[in-house]
Scaffold this active site. Structure first.
Site, PDB file in Angstrom:
ATOM      1  N   ASN A 104       0.832  -1.209   0.000  1.00  0.00           N
ATOM      2  CA  ASN A 104       0.000   0.000   0.000  1.00  0.00           C
ATOM      3  C   ASN A 104       0.859   1.249   0.000  1.00  0.00           C
ATOM      4  OD1 ASN A 104      -2.052  -1.819   0.191  1.00  0.00           O
ATOM      5  ND2 ASN A 104      -2.432  -1.507   2.374  1.00  0.00           N
ATOM      6  N   VAL A 105       0.384   2.254  -0.725  1.00  0.00           N
ATOM      7  CA  VAL A 105       1.118   3.520  -0.807  1.00  0.00           C
ATOM      8  C   VAL A 105       0.448   4.585   0.068  1.00  0.00           C
ATOM      9  CG1 VAL A 105       1.946   2.982  -3.138  1.00  0.00           C
ATOM     10  CG2 VAL A 105      -0.142   4.356  -2.870  1.00  0.00           C
ATOM     11  N   HIS A 121       5.975  -0.460  -2.551  1.00  0.00           N
ATOM     12  CA  HIS A 121       5.508   0.261  -3.755  1.00  0.00           C
ATOM     13  C   HIS A 121       5.555   1.776  -3.560  1.00  0.00           C
ATOM     14  CE1 HIS A 121       3.149  -3.515  -5.299  1.00  0.00           C
ATOM     15  NE2 HIS A 121       4.451  -3.611  -5.470  1.00  0.00           N
ATOM     16  N   CYS A 149      10.983  20.790  -8.155  1.00  0.00           N
ATOM     17  CA  CYS A 149      11.964  20.529  -7.103  1.00  0.00           C
ATOM     18  C   CYS A 149      12.509  21.862  -6.582  1.00  0.00           C
ATOM     19  CB  CYS A 149      13.085  19.682  -7.700  1.00  0.00           C
ATOM     20  SG  CYS A 149      14.453  19.367  -6.598  1.00  0.00           S
ATOM     21  N   SER A 191      -4.601  -9.381  -3.435  1.00  0.00           N
ATOM     22  CA  SER A 191      -5.062 -10.321  -4.466  1.00  0.00           C
ATOM     23  C   SER A 191      -3.931 -11.242  -4.915  1.00  0.00           C
ATOM     24  CB  SER A 191      -5.634  -9.555  -5.663  1.00  0.00           C
ATOM     25  OG  SER A 191      -4.649  -8.704  -6.194  1.00  0.00           O
ATOM     26  N   ALA A 233     -10.691  -7.697   6.976  1.00  0.00           N
ATOM     27  CA  ALA A 233      -9.518  -7.469   7.821  1.00  0.00           C
ATOM     28  C   ALA A 233      -9.934  -6.912   9.180  1.00  0.00           C
ATOM     29  CB  ALA A 233      -8.550  -6.515   7.112  1.00  0.00           C
TER      30      ALA A 233
HETATM   31  C1  BV8 Z   1       8.939  -5.216 -11.683  1.00  0.00           C
HETATM   32  C2  BV8 Z   1       1.203   1.543  -8.099  1.00  0.00           C
HETATM   33  C3  BV8 Z   1      11.046  -5.603 -12.712  1.00  0.00           C
HETATM   34  C4  BV8 Z   1       0.192   2.503  -8.396  1.00  0.00           C
HETATM   35  C5  BV8 Z   1       1.349  -0.772  -8.426  1.00  0.00           C
HETATM   36  C6  BV8 Z   1       3.697 -11.227 -16.093  1.00  0.00           C
HETATM   37  C7  BV8 Z   1       4.046 -12.167 -15.137  1.00  0.00           C
HETATM   38  C8  BV8 Z   1       4.752 -11.781 -13.992  1.00  0.00           C
HETATM   39  C9  BV8 Z   1       5.091 -10.455 -13.782  1.00  0.00           C
HETATM   40  C10 BV8 Z   1       4.735  -9.525 -14.726  1.00  0.00           C
HETATM   41  C11 BV8 Z   1       4.062  -9.918 -15.872  1.00  0.00           C
HETATM   42  N1  BV8 Z   1       3.831  -8.800 -16.599  1.00  0.00           N
HETATM   43  C12 BV8 Z   1       4.346  -7.726 -15.949  1.00  0.00           C
HETATM   44  C13 BV8 Z   1       4.896  -8.161 -14.795  1.00  0.00           C
HETATM   45  C14 BV8 Z   1       5.535  -7.354 -13.758  1.00  0.00           C
HETATM   46  C15 BV8 Z   1       4.572  -6.504 -12.994  1.00  0.00           C
HETATM   47  C16 BV8 Z   1       3.416  -7.356 -12.524  1.00  0.00           C
HETATM   48  O1  BV8 Z   1       3.475  -8.036 -11.521  1.00  0.00           O
HETATM   49  N2  BV8 Z   1       2.314  -7.327 -13.226  1.00  0.00           N
HETATM   50  C17 BV8 Z   1       1.188  -8.189 -12.891  1.00  0.00           C
HETATM   51  C18 BV8 Z   1      -0.065  -7.336 -12.792  1.00  0.00           C
HETATM   52  C19 BV8 Z   1       1.120  -9.313 -13.866  1.00  0.00           C
HETATM   53  N3  BV8 Z   1       5.292  -5.990 -11.855  1.00  0.00           N
HETATM   54  C20 BV8 Z   1       6.024  -4.915 -11.958  1.00  0.00           C
HETATM   55  O2  BV8 Z   1       6.080  -4.264 -12.983  1.00  0.00           O
HETATM   56  C21 BV8 Z   1       6.843  -4.568 -10.742  1.00  0.00           C
HETATM   57  N4  BV8 Z   1       8.170  -4.289 -11.115  1.00  0.00           N
HETATM   58  O3  BV8 Z   1       8.566  -6.345 -11.871  1.00  0.00           O
HETATM   59  O4  BV8 Z   1      10.178  -4.764 -11.967  1.00  0.00           O
HETATM   60  C22 BV8 Z   1      12.252  -4.827 -12.988  1.00  0.00           C
HETATM   61  C23 BV8 Z   1      13.441  -5.272 -12.488  1.00  0.00           C
HETATM   62  C24 BV8 Z   1      14.631  -4.566 -12.768  1.00  0.00           C
HETATM   63  C25 BV8 Z   1      14.566  -3.411 -13.532  1.00  0.00           C
HETATM   64  C26 BV8 Z   1      13.362  -2.955 -14.028  1.00  0.00           C
HETATM   65  C27 BV8 Z   1      12.192  -3.666 -13.755  1.00  0.00           C
HETATM   66  C28 BV8 Z   1       6.319  -3.269 -10.153  1.00  0.00           C
HETATM   67  C29 BV8 Z   1       4.996  -3.451  -9.580  1.00  0.00           C
HETATM   68  C30 BV8 Z   1       4.466  -2.082  -9.252  1.00  0.00           C
HETATM   69  C31 BV8 Z   1       3.198  -2.172  -8.652  1.00  0.00           C
HETATM   70  N5  BV8 Z   1       2.611  -0.870  -8.464  1.00  0.00           N
HETATM   71  N6  BV8 Z   1       0.712   0.339  -8.570  1.00  0.00           N
HETATM   72  C32 BV8 Z   1      -0.302   3.192  -7.210  1.00  0.00           C
HETATM   73  O5  BV8 Z   1      -0.646   2.589  -6.184  1.00  0.00           O
HETATM   74  O6  BV8 Z   1      -0.419   4.380  -7.367  1.00  0.00           O
HETATM   75  S1  BV8 Z   1       0.451  -2.213  -8.267  1.00  0.00           S
HETATM   76  C33 BV8 Z   1      -1.025  -2.110  -7.479  1.00  0.00           C
HETATM   77  O7  BV8 Z   1      -1.290  -3.474  -7.146  1.00  0.00           O
HETATM   78  C34 BV8 Z   1      -1.079  -1.408  -6.165  1.00  0.00           C
HETATM   79  O8  BV8 Z   1      -0.055  -0.541  -5.962  1.00  0.00           O
HETATM   80  C35 BV8 Z   1      -1.022  -2.511  -5.132  1.00  0.00           C
HETATM   81  O9  BV8 Z   1      -0.002  -2.275  -4.230  1.00  0.00           O
HETATM   82  C36 BV8 Z   1      -0.726  -3.750  -5.900  1.00  0.00           C
HETATM   83  C37 BV8 Z   1      -1.262  -4.993  -5.336  1.00  0.00           C
HETATM   84  O10 BV8 Z   1      -2.646  -4.938  -5.260  1.00  0.00           O
HETATM   85  P1  BV8 Z   1      -3.362  -5.375  -3.933  1.00  0.00           P
HETATM   86  O11 BV8 Z   1      -2.847  -4.560  -2.831  1.00  0.00           O
HETATM   87  O12 BV8 Z   1      -3.280  -6.823  -3.791  1.00  0.00           O
HETATM   88  O13 BV8 Z   1      -4.872  -4.889  -4.212  1.00  0.00           O
HETATM   89  P2  BV8 Z   1      -6.011  -5.591  -5.035  1.00  0.00           P
HETATM   90  O14 BV8 Z   1      -7.064  -4.581  -5.270  1.00  0.00           O
HETATM   91  O15 BV8 Z   1      -5.492  -6.307  -6.189  1.00  0.00           O
HETATM   92  O16 BV8 Z   1      -6.575  -6.714  -4.049  1.00  0.00           O
HETATM   93  C38 BV8 Z   1      -7.208  -6.398  -2.832  1.00  0.00           C
HETATM   94  C39 BV8 Z   1      -7.549  -7.699  -2.139  1.00  0.00           C
HETATM   95  O17 BV8 Z   1      -8.127  -7.387  -0.891  1.00  0.00           O
HETATM   96  C40 BV8 Z   1      -8.583  -8.559  -2.900  1.00  0.00           C
HETATM   97  O18 BV8 Z   1      -8.139  -9.907  -2.920  1.00  0.00           O
HETATM   98  C41 BV8 Z   1      -9.859  -8.424  -2.078  1.00  0.00           C
HETATM   99  O19 BV8 Z   1     -10.635  -9.614  -2.058  1.00  0.00           O
HETATM  100  C42 BV8 Z   1      -9.305  -8.139  -0.715  1.00  0.00           C
HETATM  101  N7  BV8 Z   1     -10.179  -7.337   0.154  1.00  0.00           N
HETATM  102  C43 BV8 Z   1     -11.022  -6.336  -0.196  1.00  0.00           C
HETATM  103  N8  BV8 Z   1     -11.598  -5.798   0.885  1.00  0.00           N
HETATM  104  C44 BV8 Z   1     -11.099  -6.474   1.957  1.00  0.00           C
HETATM  105  C45 BV8 Z   1     -10.203  -7.452   1.488  1.00  0.00           C
HETATM  106  N9  BV8 Z   1      -9.559  -8.295   2.316  1.00  0.00           N
HETATM  107  C46 BV8 Z   1      -9.772  -8.146   3.629  1.00  0.00           C
HETATM  108  N10 BV8 Z   1     -10.616  -7.218   4.158  1.00  0.00           N
HETATM  109  C47 BV8 Z   1     -11.299  -6.385   3.351  1.00  0.00           C
HETATM  110  N11 BV8 Z   1     -12.131  -5.468   3.889  1.00  0.00           N
HETATM  111 ZN    ZN Z   2      15.716  18.114  -8.098  1.00  0.00          ZN
END
Ligand code: BV8
Ligand code: ZN
Length: 243
Positions: A104-105, A121, A149, A191, A233
């Site tokens: 989380n951010v 993140h 900046c 997720s 949660a």
């Molecule tokens: C990298 C920031 C390499 C925005 C975010 C194919 C296969 C494998 C990997 C990849 C691929 N294609 C691309 C990739 C890589 C990619 C990736 O994983 N993609 C996925 C989607 C396939 N990853 C990257 O690019 C990462 N970097 O790999 O770098 C590299 C190495 C060297 C040099 C260069 C590069 C970077 C990832 C960056 C992620 N940033 N966004 C912002 O926030 O402003 S991701 C985004 O998803 C969010 O930031 C968040 O943190 C993240 C995860 O999401 P969750 O927190 O899980 O949230 P979500 O909504 O999905 O789920 C919520 C869950 O809560 C649900 O299950 C729900 O049921 C549950 N829930 C709901 N309410 C409740 C609850 N549970 C309990 N109580 C409740 N009340």
């Molecule tokens: Zn600067």
């Protein structure tokens, strides 16, 4: 997944553990009213990640990206940590070695008082200069465009890890160290589809940690963890703390 453990068994295991690591996602903040990313009400229903949360998007249209982050900052400015965040703060004081890894951010874990944390993140309340790379705290809402900046005049960007960007080496080191030494890994409200965090559970499991998932819905983690509980949660996490 197995049903042989109750949440009270997990509570006992947590309170007897020497080292606990917690991985959190948007689900823990959902109970504070923060929108999640995926799912029916998720942010990605209305926005395409590659159009807003990528370095290419920022290069193409920094104003659009900043508008989205300003909107989220405005929303987050009204949100407070919930009882799940607060329970983790209490557990940190009870367990000798306790580390939170959050995707989380929103900064709500630190607002609640968590000390040992890797915000893998980034943090929406920090900005980074695209020229000199200086990171600073910035809580102005909204941030007028273009934010510059104060040191070098360069364009500021959110200090957030976008798709296709590498996580900070320090955060990765801290996370893997915590995963490799914990007796128990608790995964809350994610997720489990974004890498590298999606691959953290097997790291802990492979070195013998007991792995527990608390999530509203089943996830790709559910079949591989030792036990998975479905629920909110704010209802499940407080059960992990003895009165
Ligand atoms: C990298 C920031 C390499 C925005 C975010 C194919 C296969 C494998 C990997 C990849 C691929 N294609 C691309 C990739 C890589 C990619 C990736 O994983 N993609 C996925 C989607 C396939 N990853 C990257 O690019 C990462 N970097 O790999 O770098 C590299 C190495 C060297 C040099 C260069 C590069 C970077 C990832 C960056 C992620 N940033 N966004 C912002 O926030 O402003 S991701 C985004 O998803 C969010 O930031 C968040 O943190 C993240 C995860 O999401 P969750 O927190 O899980 O949230 P979500 O909504 O999905 O789920 C919520 C869950 O809560 C649900 O299950 C729900 O049921 C549950 N829930 C709901 N309410 C409740 C609850 N549970 C309990 N109580 C409740 N009340
Ligand atoms: Zn600067």
């Amino acid at each position: 997944m197995s049903s042989q453990f109750t949440i009270l068994d997990v509570r006992d295991r947590i309170q007897q553990a020497q080292s606990v690591t917690v991985l959190t996602g948007a689900g823990i903040s959902a109970d504070s009213g923060v929108p999640t990313f995926r799912g029916p009400e998720g942010l990605w229903k209305n926005f395409r990640p590659e159009e807003l949360a990528s370095p290419e998007a920022f290069d193409r249209d920094p104003q659009l990206v900043w508008e989205w982050y300003n909107w989220r900052r405005e929303l987050l400015a009204t949100k407070r940590p919930n009882i799940a965040h607060e329970t983790l703060v209490k557990l940190e004081t009870l367990i000798p070695d306790f580390w939170v890894i959050t995707q989380n951010v929103d900064g709500l874990h630190t607002t609640a008082g968590t000390q040992n944390i890797s915000e893998i993140h980034g943090n929406i309340w920090k900005v980074r200069c695209t020229q000199c790379q200086e990171v600073s705290q910035n809580t102005q809402v909204p941030l007028a465009f273009p934010p510059n900046c104060t040191d070098c005049g360069g364009l500021l960007r959110p200090h957030i890890v976008w798709f296709g960007e590498a996580l900070a080496p320090k955060d990765l080191e801290q996370s893997y160290a915590a995963l490799n030494r914990c007796d128990l890994l608790l995964i809350i409200g994610t997720s489990g589809v974004v890498y590298p965090a999606a691959s953290f559970a097997p790291v802990a499991k492979d070195h013998g940690a007991f792995v527990v998932e608390l999530n509203l819905d089943p996830t790709p983690h559910s079949p591989v963890v030792d036990v998975s509980f479905q629920g909110r949660a704010k209802e499940l996490v407080p059960l992990l703390l003895k009165e």
